[in-house]
Design an enzyme around this catalytic site. Structure first.
Site, short mmCIF file in Angstrom:
data_model
loop_
_atom_site.label_atom_id
_atom_site.label_comp_id
_atom_site.label_asym_id
_atom_site.label_seq_id
_atom_site.Cartn_x
_atom_site.Cartn_y
_atom_site.Cartn_z
N GLU A 1 2.82 5.04 -3.97
CA GLU A 1 2.97 5.86 -5.03
C GLU A 1 4.05 6.76 -5.04
O GLU A 1 4.29 7.26 -6.36
CB GLU A 1 1.65 6.83 -5.00
CG GLU A 1 0.27 6.13 -5.19
CD GLU A 1 -0.09 5.11 -3.99
OE1 GLU A 1 0.27 5.59 -2.88
OE2 GLU A 1 -0.63 4.15 -4.34
N ASP B 1 -8.72 2.87 -3.20
CA ASP B 1 -9.86 3.13 -2.34
C ASP B 1 -11.21 3.79 -2.94
O ASP B 1 -11.47 5.04 -3.31
CB ASP B 1 -9.37 4.38 -1.46
CG ASP B 1 -8.56 4.11 -0.70
OD1 ASP B 1 -8.23 2.78 -0.44
OD2 ASP B 1 -7.54 4.80 -0.07
N ASP C 1 0.64 -1.08 0.12
CA ASP C 1 -0.06 0.04 -0.07
C ASP C 1 0.90 1.26 -0.08
O ASP C 1 2.20 1.18 0.31
CB ASP C 1 -0.92 -0.10 1.30
CG ASP C 1 -2.13 1.03 1.38
OD1 ASP C 1 -2.14 1.66 0.12
OD2 ASP C 1 -2.51 1.28 2.38
O1 MIG Z 1 -4.19 6.06 4.07
O2 MIG Z 1 -3.94 1.02 5.63
O3 MIG Z 1 -5.87 1.95 -0.05
O4 MIG Z 1 -6.79 -0.47 1.35
O5 MIG Z 1 -7.09 0.09 4.31
C1 MIG Z 1 -5.03 5.00 4.07
C2 MIG Z 1 -5.06 1.64 5.60
C3 MIG Z 1 -4.03 3.85 3.90
C4 MIG Z 1 -5.20 2.89 2.11
C5 MIG Z 1 -5.57 1.45 1.33
C6 MIG Z 1 -6.57 0.67 2.13
C7 MIG Z 1 -6.18 0.63 3.53
C8 MIG Z 1 -5.70 1.81 4.25
N1 MIG Z 1 -4.55 2.71 3.40
#
Ligand code: MIG
Length: 702
Positions: A321, A422, A318
């Site tokens: 980017e 998201d 996650d």
């Molecule tokens: O700033 O880890 O896309 O799936 O549950 C949010 C918390 C961070 C973004 C991910 C999402 C995840 C969430 N993350």
């Protein structure tokens, strides 16, 4: 044929392309008259701009992965600049991933263009309606691959020749997966697992979001809430569950935290003064590994391996980017607004500076420097790609992996899959996800999924049913939702809905023989599990316009419902098919079909055989001992396939699998062995033959 043109002097490589043997290097003039009339390259400040005028302007454009917007990408300008943006409104641009590849298709001409550049880029697909395409790159140069073939299937195959084949995920990854931000203690995780088994709702995977860590520190376990994680994992495994955990790239700046100590001054991205670059994310102050370096990937892989030894089965990459709430520079720039704030207050700081919006505009390109000395704006789009590459490296070689990433670039399919980030519990997002998953298929990413039920916002009962009815056909079927939104587990609604949701999940498990066969054949032959209708029917021009239906493998056509209160919908069938809900044949063309809340409009194309099985609670690397073959044979003829292998290794690459072509012809069934590379398990197969005149049924051993 694949042609390559080098524009300018590329000084960075994305490492997306792995095979160039078949590629013919030409100059831009060579392609004139082939696909375009005119072609102009110019330099404007720090940008290199290529404008081409096609020989025609009526075609359709497909690709660019999971960007929002229509399936047909024509008429818009797209930005490639991997960005965390969690409100996917119709104009949200850019988003998490960059797949600068599209396929142009018209009656007279078909080609694909892959513009390989890992930094900032814009592509304009005829926004002026003149048949012109523009490529604008912030950098010294880029490589362009032009794939010229007669069939879309061949264009995609050639693109995967260039950028690498998809890896197969484990058999169990096709099971239902339950997630939530977060299941925040071992007892909660175990409770969820037990509930699935108690209620006989099938489930294979439970996901752990950021709260399993200690203070959001990557590669740690929360000492309090997961004090006995080993026992938890053992119990889950004994109940037939697999567990997948989130990994964030930001490493907390903290003395004596092993991961930080090992990496500081060695493995992290730098700022322009040569110090480790610092930003704020969940843990507060963090630094970011430079995954573009082999040595950094190796180091990360060793950490991943430790989690595997603990008993974790899969990963979710996650925030890569890279999503950064704020950097030291942001605070300096917004001095006035941020009086007395420090990076430690990451989230607070982010909300003050208007968060992602502003950061997105300003970018994060110039203030970060890679260990190679290259500025981040030239490599930003491959940061996530290299993170999943590093994570992939942490697994034993011959073990299939479940790894998904939010940020990606072309070629990511070699290491794992993606989810679309998201989304929201909005009706509009059902349609959006249909288009995104199909567009991901068109850029060669076959292991894909979205947050079923919607991540943000509060889902309503009817919406979750329709969302799940779409998820049931996806390569990855994962229900996930955000913190502070209402729960989305199948039992979080009135019993009427719980029953509907259970039926949907059970149906997924019934479909497994067909899904796994289609999935694995797709991996072997470079064909996506999910595809737009035109992929199989490109001579049918009407099919180019069908954006809200899709194929699953080559025999199943799905037409989901994506509006509330709807009980009928129009469906375009490229050929005669069997409505699998009422087992009635439907003719080719546009048809109005019933779609009550309990039903997913889906069809088996005439002439095909689809294998199914009875329900199971979780998957065990193989189909059941009893299968049902649904033979759709209007004229008493049909063909289908059945594939089997060990479900967990890469031995399929060496041909260690079985593939049977099953031919039905006027009451006779033949099993033709296409490949015999794996121990065959004898099964009972119940045949159901749907013919023009009535149903026939019989059983066979095979
Ligand atoms: O700033 O880890 O896309 O799936 O549950 C949010 C918390 C961070 C973004 C991910 C999402 C995840 C969430 N993350």
């Amino acid at each position: 044929m694949i042609y390559k043109v080098i524009y300018g002097n590329p000084d960075v490589s994305s490492e997306a392309v792995v095979n160039e043997k078949k590629v013919k290097l030409v100059d831009q003039e060579y392609l004139k008259n082939v696909i375009f009339d005119e072609c102009l390259l110019k330099k404007e400040k720090e940008y290199l701009i290529l404008r081409i005028k096609l020989k025609e302007k009526r075609g359709f454009y497909f690709g660019f992965g999971d960007k929002v917007g229509p399936l047909n990408r024509k008429g818009r300008r797209y930005i490639f600049w991997n960005t965390d943006d969690f409100i996917h409104h119709p104009g949200a641009e850019p988003l998490y991933k960059s797949f600068p590849f599209f396929i142009y298709i018209s009656k007279n001409m078909k080609f694909g263009i892959f513009t390989d550049y890992p930094g900032y880029m814009e592509i304009d697909l005829d926004s002026e309606g003149k048949g012109e395409i523009e490529f604008k790159v912030r950098g010294e140069g880029f490589n362009q691959y032009i794939i010229l073939e007669e069939k879309v299937k061949k264009i995609l195959k050639q693109y995967l020749y260039l950028t690498g084949k998809n890896v197969a995920f484990p058999f169990w990854s096709l099971g239902y997966q339950q997630s939530r931000w977060s299941y925040s203690s071992q007892s909660e995780v175990l409770q969820i697992a037990k509930k699935f088994r108690d209620k006989n709702i099938p489930c294979d995977v439970i996901w752990l979001d950021i709260d399993y860590m200690e203070g959001y520190k990557v590669f740690t376990w929360n000492k309090e809430n997961f004090s006995n994680y080993k026992l938890m994992l053992e119990k889950l495994h004994n109940m037939g569950f697999k567990v997948s955990a989130i990994l964030d790239p930001g490493v907390k700046v903290e003395k004596n935290y092993e991961v930080f100590e090992e990496a500081k001054d060695r493995y992290f991205l730098k700022d322009t003064s040569g110090k480790d670059f610092e930003g704020a994310v969940w843990p507060g102050r963090v630094r970011f590994p430079d995954f573009c370096e082999n040595k950094v990937r190796k180091w990360w892989a060793r950490k991943v391996n430790k989690l595997l030894e603990d008993g974790i089965d899969g990963f979710w990459n996650d925030m890569n980017e890279i999503a950064i709430f704020a950097s030291e520079k942001d605070i300096e720039d917004a001095k006035e607004k941020l009086k007395n704030m420090k990076l430690e207050d990451g989230i607070k700081v982010a909300s003050v500076i208007g968060e992602i919006g502003e950061i997105k505009k300003r970018g994060r390109g110039d203030e970060i420097v890679h260990l190679s000395g290259k500025k981040h704006y030239k490599l930003k789009n491959v940061y996530g790609f290299n993170m999943i590459r590093a994570t992939f490296g942490g697994f034993p070689k011959n073990k299939r992996k479940l790894i998904i990433t939010r940020s990606a670039y072309s070629g990511v399919q070699r290491y794992g899959g993606v989810w679309t980030g998201d989304n929201h519990s909005w009706w509009e997002h059902i349609l959006l996800e249909i288009q995104r998953i199909n567009s991901l298929s068109m850029v060669g990413v076959f292991n894909s999924g979205f947050d079923v039920g919607g991540f943000g916002g509060n889902v309503e009962p009817e919406l979750i049913v329709r969302f799940m009815q779409l998820g049931v056909f996806m390569p990855l079927f994962r229900n996930h939702s955000a913190i502070e939104t209402r729960r989305q587990e199948p039992w979080s609604f009135d019993t009427e809905y719980e029953e509907l949701l259970k039926d949907v999940i059970v149906y997924r498990y019934k479909l497994i023989p067909y899904l796994y066969t289609s999935y694995m054949l797709g991996i072997l032959e470079d064909k996506p599990l999910i595809a737009p209708i035109f992929y199989y029917f490109e001579n049918d021009e009407q099919s180019y316009q069908v954006f809200d239906q899709f194929m699953v493998g080559k025999s199943l056509l799905v037409a989901p419902v994506y509006n509330p209160g709807v009980t009928k919908r129009m469906v375009y069938l490229p050929k005669r098919a069997l409505n699998f809900n009422n087992k009635i044949f439907v003719r080719k063309g546009w048809n109005l079909v019933d779609a009550p809340l309990s039903k997913i409009p889906h069809f088996i194309l005439d002439g095909s055989i689809v294998f199914m099985q009875d329900e199971v609670q979780y998957l065990k690397n193989s189909y059941n001992d009893v299968l049902t073959a649904h033979v759709v044979a209007y004229n008493d003829k049909a063909v289908g396939y059945l594939y089997e292998d060990d479900g967990e290794s890469y031995n399929y690459k060496k041909g260690l699998y079985n593939l049977y072509k099953v031919v039905y012809d006027k009451g006779n069934v033949q099993f033709l062995t296409k490949r015999n590379g794996f121990l065959h398990r004898k099964r009972k197969i119940k045949f159901k033959i749907y013919r023009k005149f009535g149903l026939d049924e019989f059983e066979l051993e095979f």
